[in-house]
Structure formats: structure tokens, C-alpha cells
Design an enzyme around this catalytic site. Structure first.
Site, short mmCIF file in Angstrom:
data_model
loop_
_atom_site.label_atom_id
_atom_site.label_comp_id
_atom_site.label_asym_id
_atom_site.label_seq_id
_atom_site.Cartn_x
_atom_site.Cartn_y
_atom_site.Cartn_z
N HIS A 7 4.78 2.39 -6.04
CA HIS A 7 5.25 3.79 -6.07
C HIS A 7 4.06 4.77 -6.09
O HIS A 7 4.20 5.91 -6.54
CB HIS A 7 6.15 4.07 -7.27
CG HIS A 7 7.26 3.09 -7.45
ND1 HIS A 7 8.45 3.18 -6.77
CD2 HIS A 7 7.34 1.97 -8.21
CE1 HIS A 7 9.23 2.17 -7.12
NE2 HIS A 7 8.57 1.41 -7.99
N GLU A 53 -7.15 8.32 10.50
CA GLU A 53 -6.08 9.32 10.61
C GLU A 53 -5.40 9.21 11.98
O GLU A 53 -4.18 9.33 12.10
CB GLU A 53 -6.65 10.72 10.41
CG GLU A 53 -7.17 10.97 8.99
CD GLU A 53 -7.81 12.35 8.87
OE1 GLU A 53 -7.20 13.33 9.36
OE2 GLU A 53 -8.91 12.45 8.30
#
Length: 516
Positions: A212, A346
Site C-alpha cells: 500500500h 518516466e
């Protein structure tokens, strides 16, 4: 102007608002001023078609047509602007087809030899950049066949015997996919090797493990890096499975129904190194499952690479500071002099979107097609070519990035105390003491709450503090606290324990052929 406008307008109903009247008048004036494009355009288009018809050669399929297609239709339907990339495979298929026709007595061996020599000459011309690709010849097949006819004459007109562009294109595409898969598999292995070598540099480095995106348990960095290697291995497995289904030959299925001529599809399949000819001629020309499967495998691989990219981009940030890319795999800012950006990763993350989009394009393309071949299928190639180009580039740059980064051990080690990463190991300690796991979970939760209130770590709790939470705690508990102790307590197969990770590393070195 008002008088002119009124003369062009029909009388308006009394209920029509004044604003609408004004707008209608404005449109009428605009229409009055607009040049009469439709009539002029129709005349000029017709003239252009007539002039171009005189210059254009007859289509190889043009026997039943009395006039040529318009320039707009020609531009819209051509595919040579991108399917020229299939020339190698088109020539390969044509050579195998010509050899089969000669073996079956459908053309002479002399004609076969002339055809094969002509195809060799055309292939060399293409490789030398001297071949003229013509849009009026529509596609790679027609360009090569027409050039062959120009070069060798009548024998070339026999090449299309017992063959259609329907089975020809899908043969080319299967051959292309086969080679593309092999190239991707090589790039996957290169990235796996880069990751294993990177992991080998940091055998004992402990990093926070996250669930998480919250701190969870301590793990060895090599364990994390090898998780990527495992994902890539599954990607390779999917591509290998896909290749097996790609490797069946549609050539000889013709338009859809096969042929009444005595061809030998098994010979053609063998000569092209296919496993066998496809069993059903309708399926042979209409199937694009192999394209979808290939694109799906690429998409899953792209998602894996994107996740790696995301993690490394995060870890390169000031907030994490866990890794530093070298200048050779970084870029700067046009306005902020201090910036050093992990742009390659990216873009890996970004390009995954187009790979997934390529899959979606072909899925939607195929969803409403009746059997057998439909011209819609011309649109499968650009997404396929794009997907392969993107995934090859992504894998290449990921390998480069992995070879040019360093992990900041001091920064990582200084961050380890935060987050109570040893809490689950403490619960394991209690289980070994005979405490049921759910009770252990609750006890450790109270220990963590105590640490929060005291602003300390589990390792810093005194024995009196632990006893106050539960009397089961003994002095041996401290052998389970702290990230180093916690990591050393992992013993299950595939876990992050030191011995397990060393075994995983060695297994991958052997599997990938990496020398110690």
C-alpha cells in the site's frame, strides 16, 4: 447588407426570436459570400482523376474495372507507407511459393529460377535504398510483384498462381512476428542479466519493503530486484508460448476457400520453417489471434516495466533518495539548473500506455468482423509495429538504466528504523512461544502503540515494557527485533532470508549463463 440578408431568408414564423433571426441572417450572408467550392471541387477532382488515370499503370487486379480509383481513395487505401517493412518476409514467402509451384509442375523450373533471381535482385535493391516504393501499387505485395514483372516479364506473372494477397499478407505477418518475438526475448534476457548483476553488488543491503506504499517488512535489495527478474521470465514465457501458435503457415489458403490446383502446402510450410500448414483455409486468412496474443504479451511486459519505472522514479526523488542514476541516463531542466531527472524511466512508464493502446486498437478492430478476410485487417499492422518498437526500446533503456544506477546504502540504512518493520517478526516470535497468531497480532499491535506513545522503536522497549503488554516475553525476544535480526529469521522457500536470497541469485546466474 440588411436588405440583402432579408432577400435570402424565407419569412420567419412570428414566434422566432429576434436573436435567431439575426443569426439566420448572418449565416445567409456567409453562405452568399462563400465560394462555390462543391461544384469547383467536383470538377477539379474529376480532372485530376482523368489526368492521373493517364499516368497510372493498370492495377494487377483491374481487369473488371473500367476506370481507376480517385486519388483520395488511393491515398486512403494504400498501406505501402508502413507495410514496406514486410518486404523481407514477402520475398521469402514468394521464393518458397515459386519453388513449390515448380515442384508441383505448375510452373517450369526455368521460370522458377528466373523468378528467384529477380526476387534476389529486388531484395538487394531495397536493401541498398534504391527501390522505388509506389503508392499507386498500394502495398508491399503489389510493389514487389509489379517490379518483378517489369524486371523479368512473363514468368513473374505466374508467381501469384494459387495465392491471394489474403494469405500472402498473413504469411508475411506471421514471419515478421516470429522474428520480432525472438528480438524481444533477447532484450528481456539482457535486462534480466543487468538486474542480476545489479543485485550481486548489494547482496546484504536491507531496504524497506512496502505494501500500500506504506512500510511493511524489511527485505534484501537483491530479493526485490529478483522479483523483477521473475516477472520478466513470465513475460518471456508468454512470448515463447505465443511464438508456438504464430508458427503455422497460412500460405496456400488463397482468398479463403483454398484452390483447385495441386499445390503442396506442407512443402511451403516446411521451407519457411513453420510447424505445419493451418488446417482451415477460412481461419488461415481471417485469424488475427496471434497478433492479439502478441500484443497482449507485450502489454503485460510493458506494465511490468512501467511498475519498475515508477519505483525507480520514486526512489530517485529527494523524498526517498534511495538510488542515484548516473549522468549518462539522466536529463536536466531547461529552466531549473539544479534538476537531474530520471527521464528514461518516466518515459518507460509513459510508453506503456501506447503499448496497451495498441492492444486495445486491434481488439476493437477485430471484434465485429465476419469471416473471412476483411480490409479492416489492414489496420492491424501499424499498432503491431508500434508495440514491438516501443517494447524493444523500453527493454533496452531499462537495461541501460540498471547498469548506470547506484543505491545509496547510508540513506537507506538511516531510514530503516522508521515504520516498525520488525513487527511481523515479533509476532512470529510469539507464535513460536505457543501464542495463537491472532492473539500475537493483537499483542504486537499494543507494543507498537506503546512505541508510538513513547516515540521509540520496538528494539528500544525495555523488558518491563514488554512484560507489561504480555508476560510471555523473555530476553530472547531481542534476537527478533531490529531489521537485521528480522531478515535473518526468514527461512521459508522464496523468502527474503539471506540464505534464500543467495540461493535465488545463484539459480538465476546459472539460468542466465552469468559467470560468477
Amino acid at each position: 447588407m440588411a436588405a440583402t440578408s432579408q432577400s435570402l431568408l424565407s419569412p420567419a414564423p412570428p414566434s422566432l426570436p429576434r436573436a435567431r433571426l439575426a443569426l439566420s441572417a448572418h449565416r445567409a450572408v456567409a453562405l452568399r459570400r462563400r465560394p462555390a467550392f462543391p461544384a469547383v471541387a467536383a470538377a477539379s477532382t474529376s480532372m485530376a482523376s482523368s489526368e492521373s488515370d493517364e499516368k497510372k499503370e493498370s492495377k494487377l487486379w483491374g481487369g473488371r474495372f473500367e476506370e481507376g480509383v480517385t486519388d483520395a481513395v488511393e491515398r486512403f487505401t494504400e498501406s505501402i507507407s508502413y507495410d514496406w517493412q514486410l518486404y523481407k518476409y514477402d520475398i521469402m514467402g514468394s521464393k518458397a511459393h515459386a519453388s513449390m509451384l515448380a515442384a508441383q509442375g505448375l510452373i517450369t523450373t526455368g521460370d522458377r529460377d528466373i523468378i528467384l533471381e529477380g526476387l534476389d535482385q529486388i531484395e538487394k535493391q531495397i536493401q541498398d535504398g534504391k527501390f522505388e516504393w509506389r503508392k499507386d501499387r498500394e502495398d508491399v505485395h503489389m510493389n514487389i510483384e509489379a517490379a518483378l514483372i517489369e524486371r523479368v516479364g512473363e514468368p513473374a506473372k505466374k508467381l501469384h498462381t494459387a495465392r491471394s494477397r489474403n494469405d500472402q499478407i498473413v504469411t508475411d505477418l506471421r514471419l515478421w512476428c516470429r522474428d520480432a518475438i525472438d528480438k524481444i526475448l533477447i532484450r528481456i534476457k539482457q535486462f534480466q542479466v543487468s538486474l542480476v548483476l545489479l543485485a550481486s553488488k548489494y547482496v546484504d543491503l536491507i531496504v524497506p519493503g512496502y505494501t500500500h506504499l506504506q512500510r511493511a517488512q524489511p527485505v534484501l535489495l537483491p530479493h526485490l530486484l529478483l522479483s523483477y527478474v521473475e516477472q520478466l521470465e513470465r513475460d518471456a514465457g508468454r512470448l515463447i508460448d505465443c511464438r508456438e501458435r504464430v508458427n503455422f503457415c497460412p500460405l496456400g489458403a488463397c482468398a479463403l476457400a483454398g484452390t483447385g490446383l495441386p499445390i503442396d502446402r506442407f512443402k511451403t510450410a516446411k521451407d519457411l520453417n513453420f510447424t505445419a500448414p493451418m488446417k482451415n483455409s477460412i481461419d488461415a486468412v481471417s485469424d488475427r489471434d496471434f497478433v492479439l496474443e502478441f500484443l497482449a504479451a507485450n502489454s503485460i511486459a510493458a506494465v511490468h516495466l512501467s511498475r519498475i519505472g515508477e519505483e525507480w522514479v520514486l526512489w530517485a526523488s529527494e523524498e526517498f533518495g534511495f538510488l542515484t542514476p548516473s549522468d549518462s541516463v539522466s536529463t536536466g531542466s531547461s529552466i531549473m539548473p539544479q534538476k537531474k531527472n530520471p527521464d528514461p524511466m518516466e518515459l518507460v512508464r509513459g510508453k506503456s500506455a501506447r503499448v496497451i493502446g495498441d492492444l486495445m486498437t486491434v481488439l476493437v478492430l477485430c471484434k465485429g468482423l465476419p469471416q473471412a478476410y476483411n480490409r479492416d485487417l489492414q489496420e492491424d499492422k501499424e499498432p503491431l509495429f508500434d508495440s514491438v518498437k516501443a517494447i524493444l526500446g523500453m527493454l533496452e533503456v531499462c537495461s541501460e538504466f540498471a547498469q548506470n544506477i547506484s543505491f545509496n546504502s547510508k540513506r537507506i540504512q538511516s531510514s530503516l528504523p522508521a515504520g516498525y518493520l520488525d513487527a511481523t517478526t515479533l509476532a512470529d516470535y510469539l507464535v513460536k512461544k505457543g501464542v495463537p497468531f491472532r492473539t500475537s497480532h493483537e499483542i504486537v499491535g499494543r507494543c507498537v502503540a506503546l512505541c508510538v506513545s513513547k516515540n521509540c522503536q520496538l528494539t528500544e522497549l525495555e523488558m518491563n515494557d514488554l512484560k507489561a503488554v504480555h508476560p510471555v516475553f523473555e530476553r530472547d525476544v531481542y534476537a527478533y527485533l531490529g531489521v537485521e535480526n528480522a531478515v535473518n529469521k526468514f527461512i521459508s522457500y522464496g523468502s527474503t532470508g539471506s540464505e534464500q536470497v543467495k540461493k535465488q541469485l545463484e539459480d538465476w546466474r546459472v539460468q542466465l549463463g552469468i559467470n560468477p
